[in-house]
Design an enzyme around this catalytic site. Structure first.
Site, PDB file in Angstrom:
ATOM      1  N   ASP A  70      63.127 -17.023  52.345  1.00 51.21           N
ATOM      2  CA  ASP A  70      63.679 -17.152  50.998  1.00 51.21           C
ATOM      3  C   ASP A  70      63.916 -15.799  50.340  1.00 51.21           C
ATOM      4  O   ASP A  70      63.480 -14.750  50.841  1.00 51.21           O
ATOM      5  CB  ASP A  70      62.767 -18.024  50.118  1.00 51.21           C
ATOM      6  CG  ASP A  70      61.273 -17.736  50.338  1.00 51.21           C
ATOM      7  OD1 ASP A  70      60.941 -16.648  50.832  1.00 51.21           O
ATOM      8  OD2 ASP A  70      60.461 -18.607  50.012  1.00 51.21           O
ATOM      9  N   ASN A 136      51.211 -25.501  44.550  1.00 56.34           N
ATOM     10  CA  ASN A 136      51.730 -26.860  44.347  1.00 56.34           C
ATOM     11  C   ASN A 136      52.169 -27.503  45.671  1.00 56.34           C
ATOM     12  O   ASN A 136      52.778 -28.562  45.676  1.00 56.34           O
ATOM     13  CB  ASN A 136      52.893 -26.852  43.352  1.00 56.34           C
ATOM     14  CG  ASN A 136      54.062 -26.000  43.834  1.00 56.34           C
ATOM     15  OD1 ASN A 136      54.057 -25.491  44.970  1.00 56.34           O
ATOM     16  ND2 ASN A 136      55.076 -25.843  42.995  1.00 56.34           N
ATOM     17  N   GLU A 143      60.155 -26.793  46.413  1.00 51.38           N
ATOM     18  CA  GLU A 143      59.214 -27.256  45.409  1.00 51.38           C
ATOM     19  C   GLU A 143      58.981 -28.766  45.539  1.00 51.38           C
ATOM     20  O   GLU A 143      59.753 -29.463  46.210  1.00 51.38           O
ATOM     21  CB  GLU A 143      59.754 -26.920  44.008  1.00 51.38           C
ATOM     22  CG  GLU A 143      59.955 -25.416  43.754  1.00 51.38           C
ATOM     23  CD  GLU A 143      58.647 -24.643  43.506  1.00 51.38           C
ATOM     24  OE1 GLU A 143      57.603 -25.001  44.085  1.00 51.38           O
ATOM     25  OE2 GLU A 143      58.694 -23.657  42.745  1.00 51.38           O
TER      26      GLU A 143
HETATM   27  C1  F6R Z   1      57.206 -16.670  50.605  1.00 57.36           C
HETATM   28  C2  F6R Z   1      57.200 -18.113  50.500  1.00 57.36           C
HETATM   29  C3  F6R Z   1      56.171 -18.846  49.697  1.00 57.36           C
HETATM   30  C4  F6R Z   1      54.768 -18.263  49.795  1.00 57.36           C
HETATM   31  C5  F6R Z   1      53.815 -19.020  48.881  1.00 57.36           C
HETATM   32  C6  F6R Z   1      52.432 -18.405  48.873  1.00 57.36           C
HETATM   33  O1  F6R Z   1      58.290 -16.232  51.415  1.00 57.36           O
HETATM   34  O2  F6R Z   1      58.054 -18.724  51.027  1.00 57.36           O
HETATM   35  O3  F6R Z   1      56.148 -20.194  50.100  1.00 57.36           O
HETATM   36  O4  F6R Z   1      54.319 -18.329  51.115  1.00 57.36           O
HETATM   37  O5  F6R Z   1      54.317 -19.031  47.588  1.00 57.36           O
HETATM   38  O6  F6R Z   1      52.487 -17.155  48.258  1.00 57.36           O
HETATM   39  P1  F6R Z   1      51.227 -16.173  48.283  1.00 57.36           P
HETATM   40  O7  F6R Z   1      51.017 -15.790  49.688  1.00 57.36           O
HETATM   41  O8  F6R Z   1      51.642 -14.995  47.435  1.00 57.36           O
HETATM   42  O9  F6R Z   1      50.076 -16.947  47.722  1.00 57.36           O
END
Ligand code: F6R
Length: 237
Positions: A70, A136, A143
C-alpha cells in the site's frame, strides 16, 4: 451447528521479541533459499526489526522483485512517512531488488493507478507476502467491511487507523485520509504468507483470527482460508 473452521494457520508464539524477529528473518531467508522470486512487502512499525535484520544480513534480492501492499494518497514521495521513502530507508538502499513496485500515491488519478497496480499484480506470481495487522484487523489498508473479493483499490482510512499512524507524523491532521491498497483477493493469491502480530494492541484482532469466525468485518480472518500462513506473535491467546 459448529462454526469451527479447519485452519492451516501455523501459529508460533514467541515471547522474546529478539527471538521472534530472528525467526521471522529465517522464514524470509528460507523462502529466498527455496527460490521465491516475487516478494510482497509491508511497512509499519512491526516490520522495523525484521528489515533491520535483513539489512545487516548477506541476503541477496537482486534477482527478485518486490511489490508493496500500500501507499498513502497525496503524500509526496519525498515525505519521510511516504511508504516509498520508508522502504528506501529501511530496506532498498541496502538491499536492492531487481525491481521494486509500490502504488504511486502522487498519481493524478488514484483509481487509475489502483487499476494499473492490480494489472501488474495479476501478471506476477506472488511467492511470499509479509503482513502486519491493524488494531481493527485490517491487512494492507483493507479496512473492516472490505469485500473479500476486492482487488487493488483506493480506500478511505478509518479514523482509528489514522490515529494509530499519527505517531509517525507531527499531528493527526498530517495523516493522509486515503490510501491505495492491494485488495484482499490480491493478498490471498500469494503462495506463502508471514503475518507478524506483536504487542497488546493487536490482541483483539489476533484473537478474532485465531478464535473467531471468518468475517469481512475483521479482514484478517480471511487468512484462515489460506493454505500456507505462518503467524508469529508474542501474545498468548
Ligand atoms: C503496512 C500495512 C498495514 C500495517 C498495519 C500495522 O504496509 O499494510 O496493514 O501492517 O497497519 O502497522 P504497525 O506495524 O505500524 O502496527
Amino acid at each position: 451447528m459448529s462454526n469451527h473452521i479447519k485452519t492451516e494457520l501455523k501459529i508460533e508464539t514467541i515471547n522474546d521479541l529478539g527471538a521472534l524477529y530472528d525467526r521471522a528473518f529465517n522464514v524470509v531467508k528460507n523462502a529466498l533459499d527455496k527460490g521465491s522470486k516475487n516478494f510482497g512487502l509491508a511497512t509499519g512499525g512491526t516490520m522495523l526489526p525484521l528489515y533491520d535484520r535483513i539489512r545487516n544480513s548477506d541476503l541477496d534480492f537482486t534477482q527478485c522483485k518486490s511489490v508493496n501492499l500500500d501507499e498513502y494518497v497525496g503524500l509526496p514521495k519525498a515525505h519521510p512517512e511516504s511508504y516509498i521513502a520508508f522502504m528506501k530507508q529501511q530496506l532498498f538502499h541496502d538491499k536492492p531488488f531487481k525491481k521494486s513496485n509500490l502504488p504511486n500515491g502522487e498519481a493524478v488519478d488514484p483509481h487509475a493507478e489502483a487499476a494499473r497496480y492490480e494489472m501488474l499484480l495479476q501478471q506476477m506470481t506472488l511467492d511470499f507476502q509479509l503482513l502486519g495487522i491493524g488494531e481493527n484487523g485490517h491487512i494492507g489498508f483493507n479496512e473492516p467491511g472490505t469485500p473479500f473479493d476486492s482487488e487493488t483499490h483506493v480506500v478511505e482510512l478509518e479514523e482509528s487507523t489514522r490515529i494509530a499512524n499519527a505517531r509517525f507524523f507531527n499531528s493527526l491532521n498530517e495523516v493522509p485520509t486515503e490510501a491505495i491498497t492491494m485488495g484482499i483477493s490480491s493478498i490471498m493469491r500469494a503462495k506463502q504468507i508471514l503475518l507478524i502480530a506483536v504487542g497488546e494492541k493487536k490482541r483483539p484482532a489476533l484473537e478474532a483470527l485465531l478464535k473467531g469466525e471468518v468475517t469481512e468485518e475483521i479482514p484478517v480472518t480471511i487468512l484462515k482460508k489460506h493454505p500456507n500462513v505462518i503467524v508469529l506473535t508474542d501474545l498468548v491467546i
